[in-house]
Design a protein around this motif. Structure first.
Motif, PDB file in Angstrom:
ATOM      1  N   ASP A 310       0.840  -1.185   0.000  1.00 10.29           N
ATOM      2  CA  ASP A 310       0.000   0.000   0.000  1.00 10.29           C
ATOM      3  C   ASP A 310       0.886   1.250   0.000  1.00 10.29           C
ATOM      4  OD1 ASP A 310      -1.866   1.923   0.379  1.00 10.29           O
ATOM      5  OD2 ASP A 310      -2.305   1.425   2.464  1.00 10.29           O
ATOM      6  N   PRO A 311       1.213   1.793  -1.185  1.00  8.54           N
ATOM      7  CA  PRO A 311       2.134   2.931  -1.245  1.00  8.54           C
ATOM      8  C   PRO A 311       1.638   4.135  -0.446  1.00  8.54           C
ATOM      9  CG  PRO A 311       1.601   2.129  -3.459  1.00  8.54           C
ATOM     10  CD  PRO A 311       0.734   1.390  -2.503  1.00  8.54           C
ATOM     11  N   GLU A 312       0.277   4.281  -0.322  1.00  6.88           N
ATOM     12  CA  GLU A 312      -0.292   5.440   0.377  1.00  6.88           C
ATOM     13  C   GLU A 312       0.258   5.619   1.790  1.00  6.88           C
ATOM     14  OE1 GLU A 312      -2.355   8.184   0.302  1.00  6.88           O
ATOM     15  OE2 GLU A 312      -1.834   7.885  -1.803  1.00  6.88           O
ATOM     16  N   GLN A 313       0.533   4.486   2.464  1.00  5.23           N
ATOM     17  CA  GLN A 313       0.944   4.611   3.871  1.00  5.23           C
ATOM     18  C   GLN A 313       2.329   5.235   4.021  1.00  5.23           C
ATOM     19  OE1 GLN A 313       1.718   1.000   6.080  1.00  5.23           O
ATOM     20  NE2 GLN A 313       1.970  -0.139   4.193  1.00  5.23           N
ATOM     21  N   TYR A 314       3.044   5.370   2.895  1.00  4.84           N
ATOM     22  CA  TYR A 314       4.381   5.977   2.989  1.00  4.84           C
ATOM     23  C   TYR A 314       4.406   7.416   2.452  1.00  4.84           C
ATOM     24  CZ  TYR A 314       5.279   1.036   3.530  1.00  4.84           C
ATOM     25  OH  TYR A 314       5.224  -0.267   3.959  1.00  4.84           O
ATOM     26  N   ARG A 315       3.210   7.976   2.179  1.00  2.00           N
ATOM     27  CA  ARG A 315       3.153   9.347   1.645  1.00  2.00           C
ATOM     28  C   ARG A 315       3.894  10.304   2.585  1.00  2.00           C
ATOM     29  NH1 ARG A 315       0.235  11.874  -2.148  1.00  2.00           N
ATOM     30  NH2 ARG A 315      -1.241  10.199  -2.542  1.00  2.00           N
ATOM     31  N   ASN A 316       4.663  11.222   1.997  1.00  2.00           N
ATOM     32  CA  ASN A 316       5.431  12.235   2.736  1.00  2.00           C
ATOM     33  C   ASN A 316       6.514  11.651   3.638  1.00  2.00           C
ATOM     34  OD1 ASN A 316       3.912  14.236   1.553  1.00  2.00           O
ATOM     35  ND2 ASN A 316       2.347  14.137   3.164  1.00  2.00           N
ATOM     36  N   MET A 317       6.916  10.435   3.379  1.00  2.00           N
ATOM     37  CA  MET A 317       7.996   9.843   4.186  1.00  2.00           C
ATOM     38  C   MET A 317       9.214   9.634   3.301  1.00  2.00           C
ATOM     39  SD  MET A 317       6.253   6.885   6.392  1.00  2.00           S
ATOM     40  CE  MET A 317       4.818   7.125   7.374  1.00  2.00           C
ATOM     41  N   HIS A 318      10.373   9.566   3.922  1.00  2.00           N
ATOM     42  CA  HIS A 318      11.575   9.206   3.177  1.00  2.00           C
ATOM     43  C   HIS A 318      11.621   7.691   3.092  1.00  2.00           C
ATOM     44  CE1 HIS A 318      13.133  13.249   3.162  1.00  2.00           C
ATOM     45  NE2 HIS A 318      12.839  13.342   4.450  1.00  2.00           N
ATOM     46  N   VAL A 319      11.753   7.187   1.880  1.00  2.00           N
ATOM     47  CA  VAL A 319      11.752   5.728   1.693  1.00  2.00           C
ATOM     48  C   VAL A 319      13.003   5.321   0.914  1.00  2.00           C
ATOM     49  CG1 VAL A 319      10.536   3.790   0.611  1.00  2.00           C
ATOM     50  CG2 VAL A 319       9.224   5.658   1.603  1.00  2.00           C
ATOM     51  N   ILE A 320      13.691   4.298   1.381  1.00  2.00           N
ATOM     52  CA  ILE A 320      14.814   3.770   0.606  1.00  2.00           C
ATOM     53  C   ILE A 320      14.353   2.482  -0.062  1.00  2.00           C
ATOM     54  CG2 ILE A 320      17.123   2.746   0.709  1.00  2.00           C
ATOM     55  CD1 ILE A 320      17.740   4.524   3.037  1.00  2.00           C
ATOM     56  N   VAL A 321      14.478   2.419  -1.388  1.00  2.00           N
ATOM     57  CA  VAL A 321      14.183   1.186  -2.112  1.00  2.00           C
ATOM     58  C   VAL A 321      15.525   0.517  -2.400  1.00  2.00           C
ATOM     59  CG1 VAL A 321      13.162   0.194  -4.200  1.00  2.00           C
ATOM     60  CG2 VAL A 321      12.169   2.260  -3.194  1.00  2.00           C
ATOM     61  N   VAL A 322      15.681  -0.699  -1.908  1.00  2.00           N
ATOM     62  CA  VAL A 322      16.955  -1.404  -2.107  1.00  2.00           C
ATOM     63  C   VAL A 322      16.797  -2.361  -3.288  1.00  2.00           C
ATOM     64  CG1 VAL A 322      18.691  -2.897  -1.041  1.00  2.00           C
ATOM     65  CG2 VAL A 322      17.418  -1.249   0.354  1.00  2.00           C
ATOM     66  N   GLY A 323      17.650  -2.233  -4.272  1.00  2.00           N
ATOM     67  CA  GLY A 323      17.569  -3.117  -5.452  1.00  2.00           C
ATOM     68  C   GLY A 323      17.483  -2.286  -6.711  1.00  2.00           C
ATOM     69  N   GLY A 324      17.713  -2.922  -7.840  1.00  2.00           N
ATOM     70  CA  GLY A 324      17.688  -2.175  -9.096  1.00  2.00           C
ATOM     71  C   GLY A 324      16.958  -2.932 -10.187  1.00  2.00           C
ATOM     72  N   GLY A 325      16.193  -3.944  -9.794  1.00  2.00           N
ATOM     73  CA  GLY A 325      15.458  -4.744 -10.783  1.00  2.00           C
ATOM     74  C   GLY A 325      14.077  -4.163 -11.045  1.00  2.00           C
ATOM     75  N   ASP A 326      13.250  -4.931 -11.761  1.00  2.00           N
ATOM     76  CA  ASP A 326      11.901  -4.469 -12.139  1.00  2.00           C
ATOM     77  C   ASP A 326      11.058  -4.069 -10.923  1.00  2.00           C
ATOM     78  OD1 ASP A 326      12.655  -5.082 -14.620  1.00  2.00           O
ATOM     79  OD2 ASP A 326      11.221  -6.715 -14.952  1.00  2.00           O
ATOM     80  N   SER A 327      11.083  -4.932  -9.872  1.00  2.00           N
ATOM     81  CA  SER A 327      10.206  -4.637  -8.716  1.00  2.00           C
ATOM     82  C   SER A 327      10.653  -3.359  -8.022  1.00  2.00           C
ATOM     83  CB  SER A 327      10.224  -5.769  -7.684  1.00  2.00           C
ATOM     84  OG  SER A 327      10.545  -6.959  -8.253  1.00  2.00           O
ATOM     85  N   ALA A 328      11.963  -3.137  -7.974  1.00  2.00           N
ATOM     86  CA  ALA A 328      12.457  -1.930  -7.308  1.00  2.00           C
ATOM     87  C   ALA A 328      12.007  -0.693  -8.087  1.00  2.00           C
ATOM     88  CB  ALA A 328      13.979  -1.970  -7.227  1.00  2.00           C
ATOM     89  N   VAL A 329      12.082  -0.762  -9.414  1.00  2.00           N
ATOM     90  CA  VAL A 329      11.680   0.386 -10.235  1.00  2.00           C
ATOM     91  C   VAL A 329      10.175   0.611 -10.093  1.00  2.00           C
ATOM     92  CG1 VAL A 329      11.523   1.251 -12.604  1.00  2.00           C
ATOM     93  CG2 VAL A 329      13.591   0.067 -11.833  1.00  2.00           C
ATOM     94  N   GLU A 330       9.384  -0.488 -10.104  1.00  2.00           N
ATOM     95  CA  GLU A 330       7.931  -0.359  -9.932  1.00  2.00           C
ATOM     96  C   GLU A 330       7.613   0.284  -8.588  1.00  2.00           C
ATOM     97  OE1 GLU A 330       5.981  -4.128 -10.397  1.00  2.00           O
ATOM     98  OE2 GLU A 330       6.482  -4.205 -12.531  1.00  2.00           O
ATOM     99  N   ALA A 331       8.294  -0.179  -7.535  1.00  2.00           N
ATOM    100  CA  ALA A 331       8.041   0.363  -6.184  1.00  2.00           C
ATOM    101  C   ALA A 331       8.391   1.846  -6.151  1.00  2.00           C
ATOM    102  CB  ALA A 331       8.850  -0.404  -5.155  1.00  2.00           C
ATOM    103  N   ALA A 332       9.513   2.220  -6.778  1.00  2.00           N
ATOM    104  CA  ALA A 332       9.932   3.621  -6.742  1.00  2.00           C
ATOM    105  C   ALA A 332       8.918   4.495  -7.483  1.00  2.00           C
ATOM    106  CB  ALA A 332      11.311   3.749  -7.373  1.00  2.00           C
ATOM    107  N   MET A 333       8.347   3.979  -8.572  1.00  2.00           N
ATOM    108  CA  MET A 333       7.376   4.778  -9.343  1.00  2.00           C
ATOM    109  C   MET A 333       6.082   4.946  -8.556  1.00  2.00           C
ATOM    110  SD  MET A 333       7.993   3.833 -13.350  1.00  2.00           S
ATOM    111  CE  MET A 333       6.934   2.466 -13.343  1.00  2.00           C
TER     112      MET A 333
END
Ligand code: FAD
Ligand code: SF4
Length: 333
Positions: A310-333
């Protein structure tokens, strides 16, 4: 010119129809926008169990859309469509609500495919002595997973004994593994549960904070009815913890099953901590796999997750996405 009598009914009818059609058009437009957004972000693959809607049977009643608490479905061209596939969590409220039986819940997708292991009605695989319950076997619901785990023990108790340390090693402490532990207690089986995480609950442990789970009452061995219909994640985990206290179920946390090899009249289960000889094995490991861990301090904190639900719960927070594959890019978007 006198107004005809039927106009008294016709005018409000036209008004209601115009309002209804206008509202439907607006909501269809919104659904198309949401679906296109999901496609443009590459969020097109449901994580697990999800609905497939038969467009021929679907009459566009919208019951499934109203029943879905995750806003995963929308109406397009008068038919229900999975517009937000990654929002779907697979509890099947949509299928239950459809008056036309137009919805089937499936695991696989065209892109990903999905093999469901074959088990017989006693939950035994084609390897005699190895059993599967819960989501791994194709049942993606809390109550059904829990009762499958318990039912698997009804079969395991009938196996001819051996001189192994355990009658059954249960792998996973999600709903299926917990149901199995209760079944094992009822049948006085010598059992062991290994769980790779720091907590019981399986997928429930990974739900977002305060997430409401929808379930239905189910009767479990030893403790009786799990009586919830709607319950938040924290309460559900508390309920399972209460059961552990009541029954004395022991779980080996932080212990990952690595392989199982046949041995004598049973198996050797090798884990990250030890080896166990057992007459049978119940795989209650779900379908979420084993996340690769970084091995850094603090990784066990609840704010570290291995799947973005649920990306909404991280609104206005600093988030570190670890990884550089498809899922990491999807999560970052
Ligand atoms: C966000 C979300 C919301 C949901 N909401 C609902 C809902 O409202 N209602 C509903 O009925 N269902 C819901 N579901 C589905 C439900 O949570 C699952 O169907 C259910 O948890 C499956 O239970 P399980 O025990 O089979 O698997 P899991 O819950 O996945 O448990 C498997 C356990 O096995 C452990 N494991 C895996 N591999 C190993 C290994 N090698 N060694 C040791 N341990 C291992 C895992 O760590 C995990 O704890 C939801 C799912 C998600 C993701
Ligand atoms: S399975 Fe649940 S989350 Fe998925 S579309 Fe149906 S009601 Fe919504």
């Amino acid at each position: 010119m006198p107004i005809p009598d039927y106009a008294i009914y016709l005018i409000p009818l036209i008004f209601i129809l115009t309002f209804y059609v206008g509202r439907r058009k607006k909501s269809e437009k919104k659904s198309v926008i949401q679906m296109n957004e999901a496609i443009s972000q590459g969020l097109t693959e449901p994580a697990s169990l999800h609905p497939v809607i038969d467009p021929v049977r679907c009459l566009g009643s919208g019951s499934c859309i109203r029943a879905c608490p995750e806003q995963a479905l929308g109406m397009i061209k008068g038919k229900a469509v999975l517009i937000n596939p990654t929002h779907c969590i697979g509890h099947g409220a949509c299928a239950a609500a459809c008056p036309q039986d137009a919805i089937t819940l499936v695991f696989g997708t065209e892109k990903r495919g999905m093999d469901i292991p074959q088990v017989d009605p006693a939950f035994e695989t084609n390897v005699k002595g190895i059993f599967i319950a819960g989501e791994l076997g194709g049942m993606g619901l809390i109550r059904k997973s829990a009762s499958q785990g318990a039912q698997a023990m009804d079969s395991i108790v009938k196996l001819k004994g051996s001189a192994n340390d355990y009658d059954v090693v249960i792998v996973g402490a999600g709903p299926a593994g917990m149901g199995a532990a209760l079944g094992a207690i009822q049948h006085k089986l010598r059992y062991l549960i290994v769980e790779q995480e720091v907590s019981l609950g399986g997928a429930i442990f990974q739900y977002p904070r305060n997430k409401i789970a929808m379930t239905a009452p189910v009767k479990l061995p030893v403790v009786g009815e799990m009586h919830f219909k709607e319950v938040c994640k924290e309460k559900l985990l508390e309920w399972w913890l209460g059961i552990i206290e009541k029954t004395g179920i022991k779980i080996n946390y932080n212990e990952r099953m690595e392989n199982v090899t046949p041995y004598d009249n049973g198996f050797i289960v090798k884990t990250s901590q030890s080896e166990y000889k057992t007459r049978s094995v119940l795989l209650a490991i779900g379908r979420r796999g084993t996340p690769r861990k970084l091995g850094v301090p603090g990784e066990e904190l609840p704010k570290v997750v291995y799947r973005l639900i649920d990306p909404e719960q991280y609104r206005n927070m600093h988030v570190i996405v670890v990884g550089g594959g498809d899922s990491a890019v999807e999560a970052a978007m």
